[in-house]
Design a protein around this motif. Structure first.
Motif, PDB file in Angstrom:
ATOM      1  N   ALA A 182       0.826  -1.209   0.000  1.00  0.00           N
ATOM      2  CA  ALA A 182       0.000   0.000   0.000  1.00  0.00           C
ATOM      3  C   ALA A 182       0.855   1.252   0.000  1.00  0.00           C
ATOM      4  N   ALA A 183       1.920   1.250   0.777  1.00  0.00           N
ATOM      5  CA  ALA A 183       2.808   2.405   0.825  1.00  0.00           C
ATOM      6  C   ALA A 183       3.502   2.618  -0.519  1.00  0.00           C
ATOM      7  N   GLN A 184       3.930   1.539  -1.155  1.00  0.00           N
ATOM      8  CA  GLN A 184       4.626   1.657  -2.434  1.00  0.00           C
ATOM      9  C   GLN A 184       3.709   2.198  -3.529  1.00  0.00           C
ATOM     10  N   ILE A 185       2.481   1.723  -3.551  1.00  0.00           N
ATOM     11  CA  ILE A 185       1.551   2.155  -4.591  1.00  0.00           C
ATOM     12  C   ILE A 185       0.996   3.541  -4.294  1.00  0.00           C
ATOM     13  N   GLY A 186       0.718   3.825  -3.011  1.00  0.00           N
ATOM     14  CA  GLY A 186       0.213   5.142  -2.654  1.00  0.00           C
ATOM     15  C   GLY A 186      -1.155   5.160  -2.024  1.00  0.00           C
ATOM     16  N   PHE A 187      -1.627   4.040  -1.481  1.00  0.00           N
ATOM     17  CA  PHE A 187      -2.928   3.983  -0.824  1.00  0.00           C
ATOM     18  C   PHE A 187      -2.930   4.804   0.468  1.00  0.00           C
ATOM     19  N   ASP A 188      -4.122   5.253   0.856  1.00  0.00           N
ATOM     20  CA  ASP A 188      -4.297   5.940   2.134  1.00  0.00           C
ATOM     21  C   ASP A 188      -4.249   4.976   3.309  1.00  0.00           C
ATOM     22  N   LEU A 189      -4.752   3.761   3.101  1.00  0.00           N
ATOM     23  CA  LEU A 189      -4.955   2.832   4.213  1.00  0.00           C
ATOM     24  C   LEU A 189      -4.861   1.403   3.702  1.00  0.00           C
TER      25      LEU A 189
END
Length: 294
Positions: free
Chosen positions: A183-190
């Motif tokens: 999620a952090a790599q792709i750019g998700f909020d949560l």
């Protein structure tokens, strides 16, 4: 009014647009104008009635072309809820983790059956995790580094939507140790996922309860809709397996992405040929407006 978006992996010609318009007219859909989103790649066809008929006459009519039919109202979404394994990444993490334990074929067969809806998801997850008891915890980081690859189009999809103020949530029946860095790599909020229990540096063979499954995914969609004060029509959900069906059916635009047959057959929209940027085209967003890096 409705929009049928044709998204071609192999290219579209002006003659294809004419043929599609003719099909809509013959089906009684009352077609109007067409508009290229990106020439030869994605086009919008506007029509006035009978979206089910439009799907019937357009899906499969053009080689390597996905078709998304939806109302023109709330086409630009305010919420994205996405599955992870085989949707935002190219693998099933539990299968790859099992390879480090030397039991990938045994576990992958159960994963496939669960994703086809042939097994209860929670029970199948418990059974698979139990087989991993004793595996060195370091295998998780090795698997993440060596096996997990981001799905083509995932970064552009999420970062473009977030730049437009869209809330993006990754909710996975997999594990936090994969979901959080993905999620952090792709750019998700949560990121929301299951927790693998570890003791003395080894997997215990248990997953923390309650298990994140179909009900959690649907509840996450509903909760985020309520928290943002948006209409359900302004939501987008995407996944590939049976445990994604509830959220796909409940979303304003629910998309089966390179999905198992039970999901592809039930979803109102499906992507069989393109990558995840098809979901940007579905919102009318041209390539020049995509964000592909920080």
């Amino acid at each position: 009014m409705f929009t049928a978006t044709l998204i071609a992996a192999g290219g579209l010609a002006a003659g294809d647009i004419s043929a599609a318009t003719d099909r809509l007219a013959q089906a009684g859909c009352a077609p109007g104008p067409s508009r290229w989103i990106d020439e030869a790649v994605a086009v919008d066809l506007i029509f006035a009635r009978d979206p089910d008929a439009a799907r019937r006459v357009l899906e499969g009519a053009f080689a390597r072309t996905d078709v998304i039919v939806q109302p023109r109202v709330a086409r630009a979404k305010a919420l994205l809820v996405a599955d992870m394994d085989s949707t935002m990444i190219t693998v099933e993490c539990i299968d790859e983790l099992a390879d480090y334990a030397g039991i990938k074929p045994q576990i992958a067969a159960v994963t496939d059956a669960a994703m086809r809806g042939e097994l209860d998801f929670a029970a199948a997850l418990d059974a698979r995790v139990a087989l991993l008891a004793g595996l060195d915890e370091g295998a998780i980081d090795r698997c993440l580094a060596e096996r997990v690859a981001i799905m083509p189009g995932a970064v552009a999809l999420v970062r473009t939507m977030r730049a437009r103020g869209v809330r993006c949530v990754l909710v996975s029946g997999g594990f936090t140790r994969f979901a959080e860095p993905v999620a952090a790599q792709i750019g998700f909020d949560l990121a929301i996922a299951n927790v693998l229990e570890v003791a003395d540096g080894r997997l215990t063979g248990r997953v923390a309860k309650p298990i994140v499954g179909s009900d959690t995914k649907r509840a996450t969609l509903d909760r985020e809709i309520a928290a943002r004060g948006i209409a359900p029509a302004a939501s987008l959900a995407v996944g590939d397996g049976a445990n994604d069906l509830a959220m796909i059916r409940a979303a304003g635009l629910g998309v089966a992405y390179h999905a198992k047959p039970i999901v592809a057959d039930a979803a109102a929209a499906r992507i069989d040929h393109g990558d995840l940027t098809a979901l940007l085209y579905a919102q009318g967003i041209a390539r020049r407006d995509w964000i592909t890096a920080e």
